[in-house]
Motif scaffolding. Structure first.
Motif, PDB file in Angstrom:
ATOM      1  N   ALA A  80       4.004  -5.031  15.849  1.00 12.15           N
ATOM      2  CA  ALA A  80       4.627  -3.811  16.799  1.00 12.15           C
ATOM      3  C   ALA A  80       5.172  -2.314  16.142  1.00 12.15           C
ATOM      4  N   TRP A  81       5.688  -3.013  14.949  1.00 11.96           N
ATOM      5  CA  TRP A  81       6.105  -1.950  13.873  1.00 11.96           C
ATOM      6  C   TRP A  81       4.954  -0.950  13.561  1.00 11.96           C
ATOM      7  N   ARG A  82       3.955  -1.730  12.994  1.00 14.45           N
ATOM      8  CA  ARG A  82       2.818  -0.948  12.454  1.00 14.45           C
ATOM      9  C   ARG A  82       2.106  -0.127  13.695  1.00 14.45           C
ATOM     10  N   TYR A  83       2.223  -0.730  14.849  1.00 10.54           N
ATOM     11  CA  TYR A  83       1.508  -0.232  15.831  1.00 10.54           C
ATOM     12  C   TYR A  83       2.223   1.414  16.240  1.00 10.54           C
ATOM     13  N   LEU A  84       3.475   1.409  15.996  1.00 12.09           N
ATOM     14  CA  LEU A  84       4.249   2.337  16.144  1.00 12.09           C
ATOM     15  C   LEU A  84       3.910   3.470  15.259  1.00 12.09           C
ATOM     16  N   LYS A  85       3.998   2.854  13.971  1.00  7.60           N
ATOM     17  CA  LYS A  85       3.605   3.742  12.797  1.00  7.60           C
ATOM     18  C   LYS A  85       2.374   4.589  12.868  1.00  7.60           C
ATOM     19  N   GLU A  86       1.364   4.114  13.414  1.00  6.11           N
ATOM     20  CA  GLU A  86       0.116   4.488  13.681  1.00  6.11           C
ATOM     21  C   GLU A  86      -0.031   5.210  14.947  1.00  6.11           C
ATOM     22  N   HIS A  87       0.941   5.219  15.760  1.00  8.80           N
ATOM     23  CA  HIS A  87       0.684   5.830  16.860  1.00  8.80           C
ATOM     24  C   HIS A  87       0.734   7.379  16.815  1.00  8.80           C
ATOM     25  N   PRO A  88      -0.242   8.061  17.482  1.00  3.99           N
ATOM     26  CA  PRO A  88      -0.223   9.532  17.123  1.00  3.99           C
ATOM     27  C   PRO A  88       0.916  10.395  17.872  1.00  3.99           C
ATOM     28  N   ARG A  89       1.623   9.798  18.880  1.00  5.88           N
ATOM     29  CA  ARG A  89       2.544  10.366  19.789  1.00  5.88           C
ATOM     30  C   ARG A  89       4.075  10.173  19.220  1.00  5.88           C
ATOM     31  N   ILE A  90       3.983   9.388  18.241  1.00  5.98           N
ATOM     32  CA  ILE A  90       5.448   8.938  17.547  1.00  5.98           C
ATOM     33  C   ILE A  90       5.802   9.627  16.384  1.00  5.98           C
ATOM     34  N   ARG A  91       7.016  10.248  16.188  1.00  3.48           N
ATOM     35  CA  ARG A  91       7.427  11.134  15.231  1.00  3.48           C
ATOM     36  C   ARG A  91       7.510  10.006  13.971  1.00  3.48           C
ATOM     37  N   LYS A  92       7.110  10.371  12.799  1.00  2.65           N
ATOM     38  CA  LYS A  92       7.258   9.594  11.557  1.00  2.65           C
ATOM     39  C   LYS A  92       8.479   9.814  10.480  1.00  2.65           C
ATOM     40  N   ASP A  93       8.898  11.227  11.172  1.00  5.00           N
ATOM     41  CA  ASP A  93      10.134  11.703  10.120  1.00  5.00           C
ATOM     42  C   ASP A  93      11.514  11.269  10.711  1.00  5.00           C
ATOM     43  N   MET A  94      11.440  10.577  11.777  1.00 10.36           N
ATOM     44  CA  MET A  94      12.753  10.209  12.415  1.00 10.36           C
ATOM     45  C   MET A  94      12.504   8.652  12.557  1.00 10.36           C
ATOM     46  N   THR A  95      13.913   8.003  12.804  1.00  7.47           N
ATOM     47  CA  THR A  95      13.837   6.488  12.826  1.00  7.47           C
ATOM     48  C   THR A  95      13.188   5.898  13.356  1.00  7.47           C
ATOM     49  N   LEU A  96      12.398   4.974  12.768  1.00  9.41           N
ATOM     50  CA  LEU A  96      11.439   4.056  13.433  1.00  9.41           C
ATOM     51  C   LEU A  96      11.796   2.615  13.166  1.00  9.41           C
ATOM     52  N   LEU A  97      12.231   1.930  14.401  1.00  7.29           N
ATOM     53  CA  LEU A  97      12.448   0.614  13.905  1.00  7.29           C
ATOM     54  C   LEU A  97      12.027  -0.510  15.089  1.00  7.29           C
ATOM     55  N   VAL A  98      11.669  -1.545  14.584  1.00  9.71           N
ATOM     56  CA  VAL A  98      11.622  -2.692  15.593  1.00  9.71           C
ATOM     57  C   VAL A  98      12.337  -3.862  15.103  1.00  9.71           C
TER      58      VAL A  98
ATOM     59  N   GLU B  16       7.571   9.780  29.468  1.00 10.12           N
ATOM     60  CA  GLU B  16       7.424   8.351  30.063  1.00 10.12           C
ATOM     61  C   GLU B  16       6.175   7.688  30.179  1.00 10.12           C
ATOM     62  N   ASP B  17       4.984   8.550  30.068  1.00  6.98           N
ATOM     63  CA  ASP B  17       3.718   8.089  30.041  1.00  6.98           C
ATOM     64  C   ASP B  17       3.721   7.670  28.527  1.00  6.98           C
ATOM     65  N   ILE B  18       4.080   8.079  27.411  1.00 13.74           N
ATOM     66  CA  ILE B  18       3.945   7.756  26.019  1.00 13.74           C
ATOM     67  C   ILE B  18       4.605   6.036  26.046  1.00 13.74           C
ATOM     68  N   GLN B  19       5.747   6.103  26.591  1.00 10.60           N
ATOM     69  CA  GLN B  19       6.661   4.997  26.460  1.00 10.60           C
ATOM     70  C   GLN B  19       5.972   3.807  27.347  1.00 10.60           C
ATOM     71  N   ALA B  20       5.407   4.159  28.475  1.00  7.33           N
ATOM     72  CA  ALA B  20       5.037   3.020  29.296  1.00  7.33           C
ATOM     73  C   ALA B  20       3.645   2.575  28.570  1.00  7.33           C
ATOM     74  N   ASP B  21       2.789   3.550  27.908  1.00  7.14           N
ATOM     75  CA  ASP B  21       1.547   2.966  27.295  1.00  7.14           C
ATOM     76  C   ASP B  21       2.130   2.209  26.276  1.00  7.14           C
ATOM     77  N   ILE B  22       2.761   2.269  25.405  1.00  2.00           N
ATOM     78  CA  ILE B  22       3.308   1.546  24.188  1.00  2.00           C
ATOM     79  C   ILE B  22       3.864   0.392  24.728  1.00  2.00           C
ATOM     80  N   PHE B  23       4.590   0.177  26.010  1.00  5.71           N
ATOM     81  CA  PHE B  23       4.874  -1.419  26.489  1.00  5.71           C
ATOM     82  C   PHE B  23       3.821  -1.939  27.069  1.00  5.71           C
ATOM     83  N   ASP B  24       2.913  -1.037  27.692  1.00  5.25           N
ATOM     84  CA  ASP B  24       1.677  -1.615  28.437  1.00  5.25           C
ATOM     85  C   ASP B  24       0.780  -2.670  27.267  1.00  5.25           C
ATOM     86  N   HIS B  25       0.843  -2.010  26.135  1.00  6.27           N
ATOM     87  CA  HIS B  25      -0.093  -2.493  25.016  1.00  6.27           C
ATOM     88  C   HIS B  25       0.435  -3.804  24.391  1.00  6.27           C
TER      89      HIS B  25
END
Length: 409
Positions: free
Chosen positions: A330-348, A374-383
């Motif tokens: 899940a952490w790596r998935y968020l790290k590679e996601h194009p719509r997630i900020r990499k310069d802000m806090t990223l935790l799983v 909401e679309d980005i958040q839903a897509d992440i949790f759907d996956h």
């Protein structure tokens, strides 16, 4: 004047009536001419100018109000030409016209201040530093001063004499204008500390406000809630009560995702070598599995220090778990996601067990727009929900009535 005095031969009142009619006609004509000239001048300037001040003056009717001074001034000066007017009546008419001019001047200044606020609000910086509350305060001061001058003109007294008795009414005025003074202090604090701007999304649960600030006045702050209802908040409540301003989120360019997946504890287990080989299919887990293999191998080799039996026992060895591997995925998935900020806090992270084992995602999207967020958040949790069975994990959920009936059968 000789013609007017000759009218007295027909009736003693005719000269006065004639002068009064001439005065009234002159005042009316003066108003019409002044109104037309001022209106035409402002519209001409507005037509050939790129500045908005002339449009604001026209919108607030400054020319129309200013033109009303001329008829009052005409009557004020022309009353001296009445042949047989009584001295007391002359003084009364002059005081009345002076008082009327004070009222017109007060209304005109208020209109000019409204025009000044309209001009200021047309600038981009007006959203950051609204001045409507200060404009209303100035208007209040103008009304008080105009009222004093109006009373002084009617009573034919000096305004200074009225102001000398004004101090004795201070206690009464403080009581009458209590809300105004509190709102003034609150408006100054809100503006000086830049706590609220027009366009900010604020949340005041105790007052039922959750939406965008659409207007800031001396007494109230108007909020349009997301359900399109309007909430009016007294200005001082934003100083005395706590509220949440989402401007920081909007200006940062990232909106936080903070939501947990609750894992059924009974589905958590160690993974076997066969599972590890299966997980190598996931490109997002290649680095994690390689690093963990070396780390665990080095650690487990140190366990041979006691006895061979203990070192061979699985309970004495560190092993990978399906929930830990899923958390890494899940952490790596968020790290590679194009719509997630990499310069802000990223935790799983794993939270304390409650309803299942919570695995919380804490990250920021690269947009603050509500629908996109909401679309980005839903897509992440759907996956993540769809891929969870690949790790042998199940989502925790409370049993429904149908499940109870099946168990009874």
């Amino acid at each position: 004047m000789s013609m007017i005095t000759q009218l007295a031969e027909y009736h003693p009142a005719l000269p006065d009536i004639t002068v009064v009619l001439i005065l009234l006609l002159t005042a009316l004509l003066g108003y019409v001419v002044a109104h037309r000239l001022l209106d035409l001048g402002l519209r001409t300037v507005a037509k050939y100018s790129t500045y908005t001040w002339s449009d604001a003056l026209i919108k607030n009717g400054v020319g129309k109000r200013l033109a009303q001074l001329l008829p009052a001034f005409t009557i004020h000066m022309g009353v001296n030409f009445l042949p047989s007017i009584n001295a007391g009546l002359e003084s009364f008419v002059m005081n009345l016209t002076t008082a009327y001019m004070m009222v017109v001047a007060t209304i005109t200044i208020i209109a000019v201040l409204n025009a000044a606020n309209d001009i200021y609000e047309s600038n981009p910086e007006a959203r950051q530093r609204p001045i409507k509350g200060f404009i209303q305060l100035l208007q209040l001061a103008v009304v008080i001063l105009g009222g004093l001058l109006f009373i002084a003109a009617l009573l034919d007294q000096s305004p200074v004499l009225l102001l000398s008795g004004f101090g004795a009414m201070t206690a009464v005025l403080l009581l009458v204008f209590k809300d105004t003074l509190l709102s003034l202090v609150a408006s100054v604090q809100l503006a000086a500390q830049d706590m609220v701007r027009v366009g900010d999304w604020i949340e005041v649960p105790q007052l039922g406000a959750d939406g965008d600030v659409v207007d800031m006045e001396l007494y109230t702050v108007t909020v349009q809630n997301f359900d399109k209802t309007i909430t009016t908040i007294p200005t001082q409540r934003l100083i005395t009560d706590s509220f949440k301003n989402w401007r920081g989120m909007s200006s940062s360019g990232g909106r936080r995702i903070k939501r947990a997946l609750h894992i059924d504890a009974s589905s958590i287990r160690f993974i076997s070598a066969q599972d590890v080989n299966s997980y190598r299919r996931f490109s997002l887990l290649e680095d994690y599995l390689a690093g963990k293999h070396d780390e665990l191998k080095k650690y487990n080799q140190t366990m041979v220090g006691a006895t061979a039996d203990e070192s061979d026992a699985a309970v004495n060895m560190r092993r990978l778990t399906n929930i830990g591997t899923f958390r890494a995925y899940a952490w790596r998935y968020l790290k590679e996601h194009p719509r997630i900020r990499k310069d802000m806090t990223l935790l799983v992270r794993q939270l304390a067990p409650d309803d299942g084992i919570p695995i919380e995602l804490y990250c920021f999207t690269n947009t603050v727009k509500w629908t996109e967020y909401e679309d980005i958040q839903a897509d992440i949790f759907d996956h993540l929900l769809a891929i969870m069975p690949e790790f042998g994990l199940q989502l925790f959920q409370r049993p429904a009535g149908k499940e109870f009936s099946i168990r009874q059968l």
